[in-house]
Design a protein around this motif. Structure first.
Motif, PDB file in Angstrom:
ATOM      1  N   GLU A 401       0.869  -1.091   0.025  1.00 47.46           N
ATOM      2  CA  GLU A 401       0.081  -0.156  -0.102  1.00 47.46           C
ATOM      3  C   GLU A 401       1.045   1.328   0.104  1.00 47.46           C
ATOM      4  N   SER A 402       1.960   1.245   0.721  1.00 46.37           N
ATOM      5  CA  SER A 402       2.643   2.248   0.734  1.00 46.37           C
ATOM      6  C   SER A 402       3.513   2.859  -0.783  1.00 46.37           C
ATOM      7  N   GLU A 403       3.925   1.523  -1.378  1.00 43.99           N
ATOM      8  CA  GLU A 403       4.577   1.882  -2.630  1.00 43.99           C
ATOM      9  C   GLU A 403       3.246   2.236  -3.620  1.00 43.99           C
ATOM     10  N   ALA A 404       2.311   1.703  -3.442  1.00 42.65           N
ATOM     11  CA  ALA A 404       1.266   2.075  -4.556  1.00 42.65           C
ATOM     12  C   ALA A 404       0.853   3.771  -4.072  1.00 42.65           C
ATOM     13  N   ALA A 405       0.783   4.174  -2.970  1.00 41.26           N
ATOM     14  CA  ALA A 405       0.297   5.536  -2.288  1.00 41.26           C
ATOM     15  C   ALA A 405       1.691   6.344  -2.873  1.00 41.26           C
ATOM     16  N   TRP A 406       2.875   6.065  -2.881  1.00 37.71           N
ATOM     17  CA  TRP A 406       3.932   6.689  -3.329  1.00 37.71           C
ATOM     18  C   TRP A 406       3.929   7.149  -4.718  1.00 37.71           C
ATOM     19  N   VAL A 407       3.606   6.051  -5.625  1.00 37.21           N
ATOM     20  CA  VAL A 407       3.701   6.321  -6.899  1.00 37.21           C
ATOM     21  C   VAL A 407       2.430   7.033  -7.344  1.00 37.21           C
ATOM     22  N   ALA A 408       1.297   7.132  -6.684  1.00 40.49           N
ATOM     23  CA  ALA A 408       0.190   8.127  -7.005  1.00 40.49           C
ATOM     24  C   ALA A 408       0.503   9.250  -6.538  1.00 40.49           C
ATOM     25  N   PHE A 409       1.212   9.589  -5.615  1.00 35.60           N
ATOM     26  CA  PHE A 409       1.578  10.903  -5.147  1.00 35.60           C
ATOM     27  C   PHE A 409       2.642  11.590  -6.214  1.00 35.60           C
ATOM     28  N   LEU A 410       3.555  10.761  -6.471  1.00 35.96           N
ATOM     29  CA  LEU A 410       4.797  11.201  -7.299  1.00 35.96           C
ATOM     30  C   LEU A 410       4.034  11.731  -8.815  1.00 35.96           C
ATOM     31  N   VAL A 411       3.214  10.758  -9.252  1.00 35.82           N
ATOM     32  CA  VAL A 411       2.786  11.180 -10.678  1.00 35.82           C
ATOM     33  C   VAL A 411       1.593  12.237 -10.387  1.00 35.82           C
ATOM     34  N   GLY A 412       1.180  12.414  -9.177  1.00 36.66           N
ATOM     35  CA  GLY A 412      -0.062  13.311  -9.018  1.00 36.66           C
ATOM     36  C   GLY A 412       0.436  14.685  -8.489  1.00 36.66           C
ATOM     37  N   PRO A 413      -0.182  14.825  -7.248  1.00 40.83           N
ATOM     38  CA  PRO A 413       0.015  16.301  -6.725  1.00 40.83           C
ATOM     39  C   PRO A 413       1.518  16.565  -6.410  1.00 40.83           C
ATOM     40  N   PHE A 414       2.380  15.573  -6.112  1.00 41.59           N
ATOM     41  CA  PHE A 414       3.974  15.977  -5.916  1.00 41.59           C
ATOM     42  C   PHE A 414       4.274  15.803  -7.120  1.00 41.59           C
ATOM     43  N   SER A 415       3.962  15.821  -8.308  1.00 41.45           N
ATOM     44  CA  SER A 415       4.907  16.037  -9.572  1.00 41.45           C
ATOM     45  C   SER A 415       5.546  17.398  -9.689  1.00 41.45           C
ATOM     46  N   GLU A 416       6.545  17.371 -10.399  1.00 45.61           N
ATOM     47  CA  GLU A 416       7.114  18.712 -10.529  1.00 45.61           C
ATOM     48  C   GLU A 416       6.311  19.717 -11.175  1.00 45.61           C
ATOM     49  N   GLU A 417       5.512  19.479 -12.234  1.00 46.68           N
ATOM     50  CA  GLU A 417       4.642  20.212 -12.810  1.00 46.68           C
ATOM     51  C   GLU A 417       3.563  20.948 -11.772  1.00 46.68           C
ATOM     52  N   SER A 418       3.057  19.840 -11.059  1.00 44.25           N
ATOM     53  CA  SER A 418       2.114  20.398  -9.954  1.00 44.25           C
ATOM     54  C   SER A 418       2.353  21.128  -8.985  1.00 44.25           C
ATOM     55  N   THR A 419       3.395  20.742  -8.280  1.00 41.16           N
ATOM     56  CA  THR A 419       4.016  21.763  -7.363  1.00 41.16           C
ATOM     57  C   THR A 419       4.532  22.951  -7.843  1.00 41.16           C
ATOM     58  N   GLU A 420       5.336  23.241  -8.817  1.00 44.60           N
ATOM     59  CA  GLU A 420       5.721  24.211  -9.474  1.00 44.60           C
ATOM     60  C   GLU A 420       4.499  25.256  -9.968  1.00 44.60           C
ATOM     61  N   THR A 421       3.452  24.762 -10.348  1.00 42.69           N
ATOM     62  CA  THR A 421       2.426  25.694 -10.775  1.00 42.69           C
ATOM     63  C   THR A 421       1.783  26.272  -9.638  1.00 42.69           C
ATOM     64  N   VAL A 422       1.453  25.550  -8.485  1.00 46.68           N
ATOM     65  CA  VAL A 422       0.838  26.261  -7.331  1.00 46.68           C
ATOM     66  C   VAL A 422       1.854  27.234  -6.796  1.00 46.68           C
ATOM     67  N   LEU A 423       3.103  26.862  -6.773  1.00 45.83           N
ATOM     68  CA  LEU A 423       4.025  27.518  -5.964  1.00 45.83           C
ATOM     69  C   LEU A 423       3.971  29.054  -6.556  1.00 45.83           C
ATOM     70  N   GLU A 424       4.312  29.032  -8.024  1.00 48.18           N
ATOM     71  CA  GLU A 424       4.419  30.138  -8.826  1.00 48.18           C
ATOM     72  C   GLU A 424       2.964  31.022  -8.627  1.00 48.18           C
ATOM     73  N   LEU A 425       1.941  30.283  -8.808  1.00 51.13           N
ATOM     74  CA  LEU A 425       0.704  31.158  -8.621  1.00 51.13           C
ATOM     75  C   LEU A 425       0.482  31.803  -7.145  1.00 51.13           C
ATOM     76  N   TRP A 426       0.715  31.283  -6.234  1.00 49.62           N
ATOM     77  CA  TRP A 426       0.935  31.526  -4.609  1.00 49.62           C
ATOM     78  C   TRP A 426       1.919  32.761  -4.416  1.00 49.62           C
ATOM     79  N   ALA A 427       3.094  32.462  -5.310  1.00 45.20           N
ATOM     80  CA  ALA A 427       4.021  33.467  -5.017  1.00 45.20           C
ATOM     81  C   ALA A 427       3.635  34.779  -5.613  1.00 45.20           C
ATOM     82  N   GLU A 428       3.229  34.600  -6.798  1.00 49.69           N
ATOM     83  CA  GLU A 428       2.718  35.974  -7.326  1.00 49.69           C
ATOM     84  C   GLU A 428       1.629  36.596  -6.703  1.00 49.69           C
TER      85      GLU A 428
END
Length: 471
Positions: A401-428
């Motif tokens: 279950e840990s491995e499956a959750a990590w994969v979902a996290f990595l390709v989902g909200p924790f992907s570079e595209e995802s975190t970069e998008t929200v951080l840039e939005l909030w920083a602005e």
């Protein structure tokens, strides 16, 4: 039924309708952030036609607007000089004083206002005391604050909530720990408070930029869970460090909802089953009492962001205890949900142990010193391996279950595209407010330091992605 209007007789006779103290949990903002008009018979009064006066937005609006991610809100607190001097004399007392709150041209008064925080919130900001027992007069411009909307009327709400929390972020130069951390938890389906940023003025003077975090209370659980009538507990773990079941009074003292009823049968049974079960039975017991998929997703996020001041850190002083969490207990099934809290120290220890107090020695599931307390970190503060706890240790056995959750996290909200998008939005969104604070207060975070810390945060997220959960 919520009343959308208050009717006042032209002759001066006022007839007020009573409203429920709960707005629709999770409801989107009403059109024009406003009012819901009930049909009225204008001839209903023998004294003449009724004049319709709409409720103010703060009386009828949804909390979705307060914690929306699209804009930066500004709040103003008005406190008498005498009351402000009183709380400034020793913020660590966390005593309420009376004041008023203004938001978008509307004022609510009276409200209760106080400073808030644990030991870490006062570091370097109070004139007296010691590091672990600070007290004395306020020395920093910004301190975390709480506003109690239901100061005199327990049913009073403001945009559907009863308390507002403004976190100073004094130990977070990225100004993103709360907002990003809670966002990641929520995106992974973990019950967690909403968070954004807010500008705060006190008596017309700009105090600075704050993390604006939803209060975890009865209104939170009403919005978060299908059945929000269950017990909410703050900072009480089912077992103590010795592995023994807790006493009933310990759970009752930790209640944050249903305090008058004080029925804690479910958590008592959970505690006793954990304490008495054979080790091989523990995985089935924790599956019975907790949602394993949800808990594992919580653990994946918690370890990825190095929430080292959370429930996995057992500090050992006179005894070993953990903190910064809530439990919600479903009233029918008795199942428990772990809710994260106080993320200002998250993200700090990802690449190295930069905080001398909070670092956790162990990876997820690891045990150090044969389950005896041991010193760790720059200051050698004693801690105890979380996986020595029977509950946490059982969770850590769910490797697939840990491995499956990590994969979902990595390709989902924790992907570079995802975190970069929200951080840039909030920083602005907060750039001008950060610049304003730096130009207003000598002890404010500089824009240069903020941008450097934000860049370092992004690099540390890349580090986690490359190293995995063992980072």
């Amino acid at each position: 039924m919520r009343c959308g209007w208050v009717f006042v007789l032209l002759a001066g006779l006022a007839l007020a309708c009573s409203a429920s103290d709960k707005s629709d949990p999770g409801a989107s903002e009403r059109a024009a952030r406003g009012t819901e008009i009930d049909s009225v018979d204008p001839t209903a009064s023998a004294l003449g036609p009724l004049v319709e006066i709409p409720l103010m937005n703060w009386q009828s609006g949804s909390s979705d607007y307060l914690y929306g991610q699209e804009s930066l809100h500004t709040f103003e607190l008005i406190i008498s000089d005498e009351a402000l001097a009183e709380i400034n004399n020793d913020p660590s007392e966390e005593a309420y004083v009376e004041g008023s709150l203004t938001f978008e041209g509307e004022t609510i008064s009276p409200v209760g206002i106080r400073y808030k925080g644990s030991v870490g919130a006062w570091v370097g900001c109070l004139a007296g005391g010691s590091l672990f027992e600070p007290d004395g007069a306020k020395t920093c411009t910004k301190l975390s604050m709480k506003v109690k909307i239901n100061w005199q009327d327990s049913t009073q709400t403001f945009w559907g909530v009863k308390k507002l929390q403004f976190h100073s972020m004094n130990r977070d130069p990225t100004q993103m720990h709360d907002r990003l951390g809670y966002w990641l938890f929520r995106k992974m389906g973990v019950p967690a408070p909403r968070a954004s940023h807010a500008r705060l003025l006190i008596n017309g003077n700009y105090s600075g930029l704050y993390s604006f975090v939803e209060q975890i209370d009865g209104r939170f659980v009403d919005r978060q869970f299908d059945d929000g009538d269950g017990n909410l507990y703050k900072e009480v773990w089912p077992l103590n460090r010795e592995g023994s079941a807790r006493e009933e009074f310990e759970f009752i003292d930790a209640l944050k909802t249903n305090e008058e009823e004080a029925t804690v049968d479910h958590i008592l049974k959970f505690s006793n089953e954990l304490a008495t079960a054979d080790k091989n039975e523990l995985p089935q017991i924790v599956k019975k009492w907790t949602d394993i998929d949800e808990i594992i997703r919580w653990a994946v996020v918690d370890r990825a962001i190095r929430n080292d001041d959370g429930p996995l850190h057992w500090y050992c002083f006179e005894s070993c205890e953990n903190h910064n969490f809530y439990w919600y207990e479903e009233p029918t099934t008795g199942r428990f949900h772990l809710i994260p809290w106080d993320l200002d120290s998250a993200f700090a220890n990802i690449v190295s142990d930069s905080n001398p107090v909070t670092p956790i020695a162990d990876d997820w599931g690891q045990i150090t010193n044969d389950c005896q307390p041991f010193p760790h970190g720059e200051w050698g503060i004693f801690q105890w391996s979380a996986s020595c706890d029977r509950l946490t240790g059982a969770w850590a056995t769910f490797a697939d279950e840990s491995e499956a959750a990590w994969v979902a996290f990595l390709v989902g909200p924790f992907s570079e595209e995802s975190t970069e998008t929200v951080l840039e939005l909030w920083a602005e969104q907060i750039n001008e407010a950060t610049l304003e604070a730096a130009s207003t207060h000598q002890d404010a975070l500089s824009v240069e330091k903020w941008k450097a810390a934000l860049s370092e945060l992004k690099s540390s997220l890349d580090f986690v992605r490359s190293k995995g959960l063992s980072s």
